[in-house]
Design a protein around this motif. Structure first.
Motif, PDB file in Angstrom:
ATOM      1  N   LEU A 198       0.825  -1.196   0.000  1.00  0.00           N
ATOM      2  CA  LEU A 198       0.000   0.000   0.000  1.00  0.00           C
ATOM      3  C   LEU A 198       0.866   1.254   0.000  1.00  0.00           C
ATOM      4  O   LEU A 198       1.843   1.347   0.735  1.00  0.00           O
ATOM      5  N   LEU A 199       0.493   2.219  -0.827  1.00  0.00           N
ATOM      6  CA  LEU A 199       1.136   3.525  -0.843  1.00  0.00           C
ATOM      7  C   LEU A 199       0.085   4.560  -0.453  1.00  0.00           C
ATOM      8  O   LEU A 199      -1.043   4.515  -0.958  1.00  0.00           O
ATOM      9  N   HIS A 200       0.451   5.504   0.413  1.00  0.00           N
ATOM     10  CA  HIS A 200      -0.507   6.499   0.894  1.00  0.00           C
ATOM     11  C   HIS A 200      -0.012   7.897   0.555  1.00  0.00           C
ATOM     12  O   HIS A 200       1.128   8.262   0.864  1.00  0.00           O
ATOM     13  N   PHE A 201      -0.871   8.701  -0.052  1.00  0.00           N
ATOM     14  CA  PHE A 201      -0.581  10.099  -0.379  1.00  0.00           C
ATOM     15  C   PHE A 201      -1.852  10.909  -0.180  1.00  0.00           C
ATOM     16  O   PHE A 201      -2.862  10.652  -0.857  1.00  0.00           O
ATOM     17  N   LYS A 202      -1.802  11.866   0.762  1.00  0.00           N
ATOM     18  CA  LYS A 202      -2.975  12.701   1.030  1.00  0.00           C
ATOM     19  C   LYS A 202      -4.191  11.803   1.253  1.00  0.00           C
ATOM     20  O   LYS A 202      -4.162  10.943   2.127  1.00  0.00           O
ATOM     21  N   SER A 203      -5.231  11.949   0.448  1.00  0.00           N
ATOM     22  CA  SER A 203      -6.428  11.112   0.603  1.00  0.00           C
ATOM     23  C   SER A 203      -6.368   9.850  -0.240  1.00  0.00           C
ATOM     24  O   SER A 203      -7.297   9.038  -0.219  1.00  0.00           O
ATOM     25  N   ALA A 204      -5.285   9.697  -0.988  1.00  0.00           N
ATOM     26  CA  ALA A 204      -5.189   8.575  -1.929  1.00  0.00           C
ATOM     27  C   ALA A 204      -4.451   7.393  -1.322  1.00  0.00           C
ATOM     28  O   ALA A 204      -3.485   7.553  -0.571  1.00  0.00           O
ATOM     29  N   THR A 205      -4.905   6.207  -1.685  1.00  0.00           N
ATOM     30  CA  THR A 205      -4.225   4.965  -1.355  1.00  0.00           C
ATOM     31  C   THR A 205      -4.078   4.156  -2.636  1.00  0.00           C
ATOM     32  O   THR A 205      -5.054   3.978  -3.377  1.00  0.00           O
ATOM     33  N   ILE A 206      -2.866   3.680  -2.889  1.00  0.00           N
ATOM     34  CA  ILE A 206      -2.630   2.830  -4.053  1.00  0.00           C
ATOM     35  C   ILE A 206      -2.320   1.433  -3.545  1.00  0.00           C
ATOM     36  O   ILE A 206      -1.339   1.223  -2.832  1.00  0.00           O
ATOM     37  N   ASP A 207      -3.196   0.502  -3.902  1.00  0.00           N
ATOM     38  CA  ASP A 207      -3.014  -0.896  -3.525  1.00  0.00           C
ATOM     39  C   ASP A 207      -2.312  -1.595  -4.682  1.00  0.00           C
ATOM     40  O   ASP A 207      -2.909  -1.844  -5.730  1.00  0.00           O
ATOM     41  N   LEU A 208      -1.034  -1.909  -4.490  1.00  0.00           N
ATOM     42  CA  LEU A 208      -0.235  -2.488  -5.568  1.00  0.00           C
ATOM     43  C   LEU A 208      -0.636  -3.921  -5.885  1.00  0.00           C
ATOM     44  O   LEU A 208      -0.447  -4.378  -7.011  1.00  0.00           O
TER      45      LEU A 208
END
Length: 230
Positions: A132-142
């Motif tokens: 998981l990558l977290h930026f501001k309100s975004a989450t990227i599930d790899l």
């Protein structure tokens, strides 16, 4: 130091390439026949330059025998200019095809481009261990290949997610459209880098709709794009 293996029965050609590459700081292994080339390939070089037309075992057979155990890029050299030879060389596991006579500068550029691509792939794989990558309100599930704003999944196409993933794995780093196109579409793709801008535009629109107060992908004018760290 990167190691390059040259497999070519033309000793003058192989010698010229060896001298040139060593002058560029590479470690060079040289074989003048397929059998010796296969043996040296077990040393796991970073790139292989492979001639097709050799006596005894040709380059196609060498490639078949080493491709399952050698993951590095294989660049075919050949005096043949037939389309079917180019197609065959790529179909059996080659990564590029350069006809003889060739421009030495072009060959060096291709070698360096393939090595850069391999380095980026290794870096990407290392980072991908993070799920998981977290930026501001975004989450990227790899793992599931989803980009979420809060709990809402953003409907990205495969290429759009590939771009978002690539930039987010290198936050703050600027990439040109050419670099992004080569990474996402591949070195031998038939299109051009202008498609990157359209895909970035679509990603931004989808993110802005879900999170209008935040900017995730920034344009660095005259250079390319970057993913904002925070």
């Amino acid at each position: 130091m990167k190691t390059i293996l040259i497999i070519d029965d033309e000793k003058d050609m192989a010698g010229l390439l060896q001298d040139t590459l060593e002058g560029r700081g590479y470690n060079v292994l040289t074989a003048y026949d397929g059998t010796t080339g296969i043996a040296l390939a077990r040393k796991q070089p970073d790139l292989i330059i492979l001639d097709i037309m050799m006596p005894g075992m040709d380059g196609f057979e060498v490639c078949r025998q080493i491709r399952d155990v050698v993951l590095c890029p294989i660049l075919f050299l050949s005096a043949k200019q037939y389309e079917q030879d180019r197609i065959k060389s790529l179909a059996i596991g080659g990564d590029d095809y350069i006809g003889k006579p060739f421009s030495l500068l072009e060959l060096l550029a291709k070698i360096e481009a393939h090595l850069r691509r391999e380095e980026r792939a290794m870096l990407l794989n290392a980072h991908s261990a993070r799920r998981l990558l977290h930026f501001k309100s975004a989450t990227i599930d790899l793992q599931s290949r989803q980009l979420l704003i809060g709990t809402k999944a953003i409907p990205l196409t495969k290429k759009e997610f590939d771009i978002a993933e690539f930039l987010a794995l290198h936050p703050g780093q600027v990439f040109s459209k050419d670099q992004m196109y080569e990474k996402i579409w591949g070195y031998d793709a038939d299109g051009d880098a202008s498609t990157v801008a359209e895909h970035v535009k679509n990603i931004r629109a989808k993110l802005a709709e879900a999170d209008p107060d935040a900017a995730y992908i920034s344009t660095v004018w005259g250079i390319g794009y970057k993913w904002e760290k925070s």
